[in-house]
Scaffold this motif. Structure first.
Motif, PDB file in Angstrom:
ATOM      1  N   LYS A   1       0.822  -1.192   0.000  1.00 43.81           N
ATOM      2  CA  LYS A   1       0.000   0.000   0.000  1.00 43.81           C
ATOM      3  C   LYS A   1       0.871   1.262   0.000  1.00 43.81           C
ATOM      4  CE  LYS A   1      -4.136   1.740   2.293  1.00 43.81           C
ATOM      5  NZ  LYS A   1      -5.062   1.546   3.402  1.00 43.81           N
ATOM      6  N   LEU A   2       1.951   1.256   0.766  1.00 41.96           N
ATOM      7  CA  LEU A   2       2.869   2.398   0.799  1.00 41.96           C
ATOM      8  C   LEU A   2       3.547   2.596  -0.559  1.00 41.96           C
ATOM      9  CD1 LEU A   2       4.514   1.969   4.321  1.00 41.96           C
ATOM     10  CD2 LEU A   2       2.942   3.779   3.593  1.00 41.96           C
ATOM     11  N   ILE A   3       3.933   1.495  -1.184  1.00 42.71           N
ATOM     12  CA  ILE A   3       4.546   1.581  -2.509  1.00 42.71           C
ATOM     13  C   ILE A   3       3.544   2.150  -3.507  1.00 42.71           C
ATOM     14  CG2 ILE A   3       5.438   0.210  -4.440  1.00 42.71           C
ATOM     15  CD1 ILE A   3       6.701  -1.639  -2.306  1.00 42.71           C
ATOM     16  N   ALA A   4       2.284   1.706  -3.406  1.00 39.28           N
ATOM     17  CA  ALA A   4       1.230   2.210  -4.294  1.00 39.28           C
ATOM     18  C   ALA A   4       1.033   3.714  -4.100  1.00 39.28           C
ATOM     19  CB  ALA A   4      -0.076   1.467  -4.047  1.00 39.28           C
ATOM     20  N   GLN A   5       1.107   4.182  -2.856  1.00 37.87           N
ATOM     21  CA  GLN A   5       0.966   5.616  -2.597  1.00 37.87           C
ATOM     22  C   GLN A   5       2.124   6.395  -3.224  1.00 37.87           C
ATOM     23  OE1 GLN A   5       0.613   5.893   1.641  1.00 37.87           O
ATOM     24  NE2 GLN A   5      -1.593   5.467   1.643  1.00 37.87           N
ATOM     25  N   GLY A   6       3.322   5.829  -3.138  1.00 39.51           N
ATOM     26  CA  GLY A   6       4.477   6.479  -3.761  1.00 39.51           C
ATOM     27  C   GLY A   6       4.342   6.541  -5.273  1.00 39.51           C
ATOM     28  N   VAL A   7       3.903   5.446  -5.855  1.00 36.83           N
ATOM     29  CA  VAL A   7       3.695   5.407  -7.309  1.00 36.83           C
ATOM     30  C   VAL A   7       2.610   6.405  -7.698  1.00 36.83           C
ATOM     31  CG1 VAL A   7       2.893   3.976  -9.234  1.00 36.83           C
ATOM     32  CG2 VAL A   7       4.496   3.041  -7.555  1.00 36.83           C
ATOM     33  N   GLN A   8       1.563   6.483  -6.904  1.00 36.61           N
ATOM     34  CA  GLN A   8       0.461   7.414  -7.160  1.00 36.61           C
ATOM     35  C   GLN A   8       0.963   8.854  -7.144  1.00 36.61           C
ATOM     36  OE1 GLN A   8      -2.885   6.843  -4.543  1.00 36.61           O
ATOM     37  NE2 GLN A   8      -3.532   8.971  -4.755  1.00 36.61           N
ATOM     38  N   LYS A   9       1.783   9.197  -6.164  1.00 34.72           N
ATOM     39  CA  LYS A   9       2.337  10.544  -6.108  1.00 34.72           C
ATOM     40  C   LYS A   9       3.213  10.820  -7.329  1.00 34.72           C
ATOM     41  CE  LYS A   9       2.201  11.208  -1.128  1.00 34.72           C
ATOM     42  NZ  LYS A   9       2.978  11.459   0.087  1.00 34.72           N
ATOM     43  N   GLY A  10       3.950   9.813  -7.760  1.00 36.25           N
ATOM     44  CA  GLY A  10       4.780   9.969  -8.951  1.00 36.25           C
ATOM     45  C   GLY A  10       3.948  10.223 -10.193  1.00 36.25           C
TER      46      GLY A  10
END
Length: 107
Positions: free
Chosen positions: A32-41
Motif C-alpha cells: 500500500k505504501l509503494i502504491a501511494q508512492g507510485v500514485q504521487k509519482g
C-alpha cells in the motif's frame, strides 16, 4: 476539501504497478505504501505534463499572434475579387420580372 483530488484511474494504476513489483514476503501495508508512492509519482508527472502543454500552447499562441500582426497589413491591401453569381442572379431576377410584367399585360 482536499485540493489534490486523485482520480480512481490513477489509484488503480498505482496499485497495479505496486502489485506487479511486489516481492515475496512483502506485507499488504508495504504494498500500500509503494502504491501511494507510485500514485504521487503519477500525479507529479501529470502536473509537469500539463504545465509543459500550457507553455507550448502559450508559445504557439504568441507565435500566431506575431505572425498575425505581420500578416494583417497584407490582407487589408488585398481586395477580394468580385463574384459573378450574385450579379447573374440579379440579372436573371430582373429578366423574369420584366417577362412576367410584359406577358401578364399583353395576354
Amino acid at each position: 476539501m482536499a485540493k489534490n483530488k486523485t482520480s480512481d484511474k490513477t489509484i488503480e494504476e498505482a496499485m497495479a504497478a505496486a502489485k506487479a513489483t511486489q516481492r515475496p514476503g512483502q506485507t499488504k501495508e508495504q504494498t500500500k505504501l509503494i502504491a501511494q508512492g507510485v500514485q504521487k509519482g503519477i500525479e507529479h508527472y501529470k502536473k509537469q505534463h500539463k504545465a509543459k502543454l500550457r507553455e507550448q500552447d502559450k508559445r504557439k499562441k504568441s507565435k500566431q499572434r506575431q505572425q498575425g500582426d505581420t500578416a494583417q497589413p497584407e490582407q487589408q491591401s488585398h481586395l477580394p475579387s468580385p463574384q459573378p453569381l450574385p450579379w447573374v442572379l440579379l440579372g436573371l431576377s430582373w429578366f423574369v420580372f420584366a417577362s412576367y410584367f410584359v406577358f401578364n399585360n399583353f395576354f
